[in-house]
Design an enzyme around this catalytic site. Structure first.
Site, PDB file in Angstrom:
ATOM      1  N   ASP A  28       0.791   3.423   4.407  1.00 24.20           N
ATOM      2  CA  ASP A  28      -0.272   4.053   3.920  1.00 24.20           C
ATOM      3  C   ASP A  28      -1.174   4.637   4.860  1.00 24.20           C
ATOM      4  OD1 ASP A  28      -1.067   1.247   4.568  1.00 24.20           O
ATOM      5  OD2 ASP A  28      -1.875   1.057   2.737  1.00 24.20           O
ATOM      6  N   GLY A  79       0.711  -1.052  -0.078  1.00 21.00           N
ATOM      7  CA  GLY A  79       0.126   0.161   0.127  1.00 21.00           C
ATOM      8  C   GLY A  79       0.662   1.418  -0.047  1.00 21.00           C
ATOM      9  N   ASP A 115      -4.764   1.890  11.078  1.00 20.77           N
ATOM     10  CA  ASP A 115      -6.391   1.574  11.418  1.00 20.77           C
ATOM     11  C   ASP A 115      -6.282   1.403  12.992  1.00 20.77           C
ATOM     12  OD1 ASP A 115      -9.127   1.240  10.791  1.00 20.77           O
ATOM     13  OD2 ASP A 115      -8.829  -0.885  10.486  1.00 20.77           O
ATOM     14  N   ASP A 145      -5.773  -0.393  -1.475  1.00 16.53           N
ATOM     15  CA  ASP A 145      -6.398  -1.609  -2.153  1.00 16.53           C
ATOM     16  C   ASP A 145      -7.715  -2.142  -1.269  1.00 16.53           C
ATOM     17  OD1 ASP A 145      -5.096  -3.298  -0.388  1.00 16.53           O
ATOM     18  OD2 ASP A 145      -6.026  -4.884  -1.353  1.00 16.53           O
ATOM     19  N   GLY A 161      -3.735  -0.195  14.528  1.00 15.37           N
ATOM     20  CA  GLY A 161      -2.427   0.264  14.834  1.00 15.37           C
ATOM     21  C   GLY A 161      -1.723  -1.182  15.000  1.00 15.37           C
TER      22      GLY A 161
HETATM   23  P1  IMP Z   1      -4.041  -1.969  11.129  1.00 15.97           P
HETATM   24  O1  IMP Z   1      -3.185  -3.172  11.474  1.00 15.97           O
HETATM   25  O2  IMP Z   1      -5.634  -2.418  11.574  1.00 15.97           O
HETATM   26  O3  IMP Z   1      -3.485  -0.757  11.556  1.00 15.97           O
HETATM   27  O4  IMP Z   1      -4.058  -2.151   9.434  1.00 15.97           O
HETATM   28  C1  IMP Z   1      -3.182  -1.526   8.797  1.00 15.97           C
HETATM   29  C2  IMP Z   1      -3.235  -1.861   7.610  1.00 15.97           C
HETATM   30  O5  IMP Z   1      -4.491  -2.214   6.933  1.00 15.97           O
HETATM   31  C3  IMP Z   1      -2.903  -0.680   6.435  1.00 15.97           C
HETATM   32  O6  IMP Z   1      -1.618  -0.903   6.302  1.00 15.97           O
HETATM   33  C4  IMP Z   1      -3.605  -1.241   5.113  1.00 15.97           C
HETATM   34  O7  IMP Z   1      -2.814  -2.102   4.478  1.00 15.97           O
HETATM   35  C5  IMP Z   1      -4.892  -1.997   5.817  1.00 15.97           C
HETATM   36  N1  IMP Z   1      -6.125  -0.947   5.872  1.00 15.97           N
HETATM   37  C6  IMP Z   1      -6.857  -0.463   6.793  1.00 15.97           C
HETATM   38  N2  IMP Z   1      -7.729   0.508   6.493  1.00 15.97           N
HETATM   39  C7  IMP Z   1      -7.731   0.399   5.246  1.00 15.97           C
HETATM   40  C8  IMP Z   1      -8.394   1.179   4.170  1.00 15.97           C
HETATM   41  O8  IMP Z   1      -9.361   1.952   4.750  1.00 15.97           O
HETATM   42  N3  IMP Z   1      -8.132   0.942   2.956  1.00 15.97           N
HETATM   43  C9  IMP Z   1      -7.203   0.078   2.671  1.00 15.97           C
HETATM   44  N4  IMP Z   1      -6.546  -0.652   3.349  1.00 15.97           N
HETATM   45  C10 IMP Z   1      -6.706  -0.342   4.728  1.00 15.97           C
HETATM   46 MG    MG Z   2      -0.470  -1.634   4.636  1.00 20.47          MG
END
Ligand code: IMP
Ligand code: MG
Length: 171
Positions: free
Chosen positions: A98, A43, A101, A157, A103
């Site tokens: 990118d 991403g 979310d 994506d 974390g």
């Molecule tokens: P986390 O571990 O929940 O913080 O997720 C982080 C990863 O989830 C990011 O690096 C993205 O690849 C993916 N992600 C989270 N939210 C989105 C979104 O709204 N669109 C696309 N990818 C997302």
């Molecule tokens: Mg990612």
């Protein structure tokens, strides 16, 4: 490509304008230092390519890939599928993401990289969804904080689609 009804959240113009500011901030913070950018695939590659062109200090680029998402739901399960090629010990590392979310992904990455004794380590994420945070992390550089939308484009994506949009859209 699957067509989607999507609303533009940030135009490419808005993104470029914000990246110029981020580049300036990073350039000032890392004066006379060499930066090791750990770009999180896939991403963040579009963001990283624009960001480096706005940084005036030396930048070394390396890539790392982790897998944590399927569809729009996090699995909470983070796997390193491609590691950095270079040593980061004693270097000034910036993790380029990118979007952050829950974390969980970036926390796992930072824990792993800290064990390799970088001189400094910070996070730079184009987008941030603060309302979704589950774990505590400190993000030094943030492009934009957004509500809990699922966004695509500008490298991001939905099931590997839509990365080529020049703008960021709400799915
Ligand atoms: P986390 O571990 O929940 O913080 O997720 C982080 C990863 O989830 C990011 O690096 C993205 O690849 C993916 N992600 C989270 N939210 C989105 C979104 O709204 N669109 C696309 N990818 C997302
Ligand atoms: Mg990612």
């Amino acid at each position: 490509m699957i067509q989607t009804k999507s609303k533009i959240l940030f135009s490419n113009y808005q993104i470029q304008k914000r990246i110029k500011e981020l580049g300036k901030e990073i350039t000032e913070d890392y004066k006379d230092k060499s930066i090791f950018m750990a770009v999180i695939l896939k991403g963040a590659f579009v963001f990283a390519s624009d960001l480096i062109r706005n940084i005036k200090e030396d930048v070394y680029i390396d890539f790392m890939q982790v897998t944590s998402y399927q569809g729009t739901e996090t699995t909470g399960d983070v796997k390193i599928s491609k590691d950095l090629e270079e040593q980061i010990s004693g270097r000034h590392v910036i993790i380029i993401e990118d979007i952050i979310d829950t974390g969980i992904t970036v926390k796992k990455i930072i824990e792993l990289l800290k064990m390799r004794n970088p001189k400094t380590i910070e996070i730079c994420s184009l987008l941030n969804k603060p309302s979704q945070r589950i774990v505590d992390i400190n993000i030094k550089y943030i492009g934009f904080s957004i509500e809990n939308f699922f966004v695509v484009g500008y490298g991001m994506d939905y099931d590997q689609n839509f990365r080529q949009y020049p703008d960021i859209r709400i799915l």
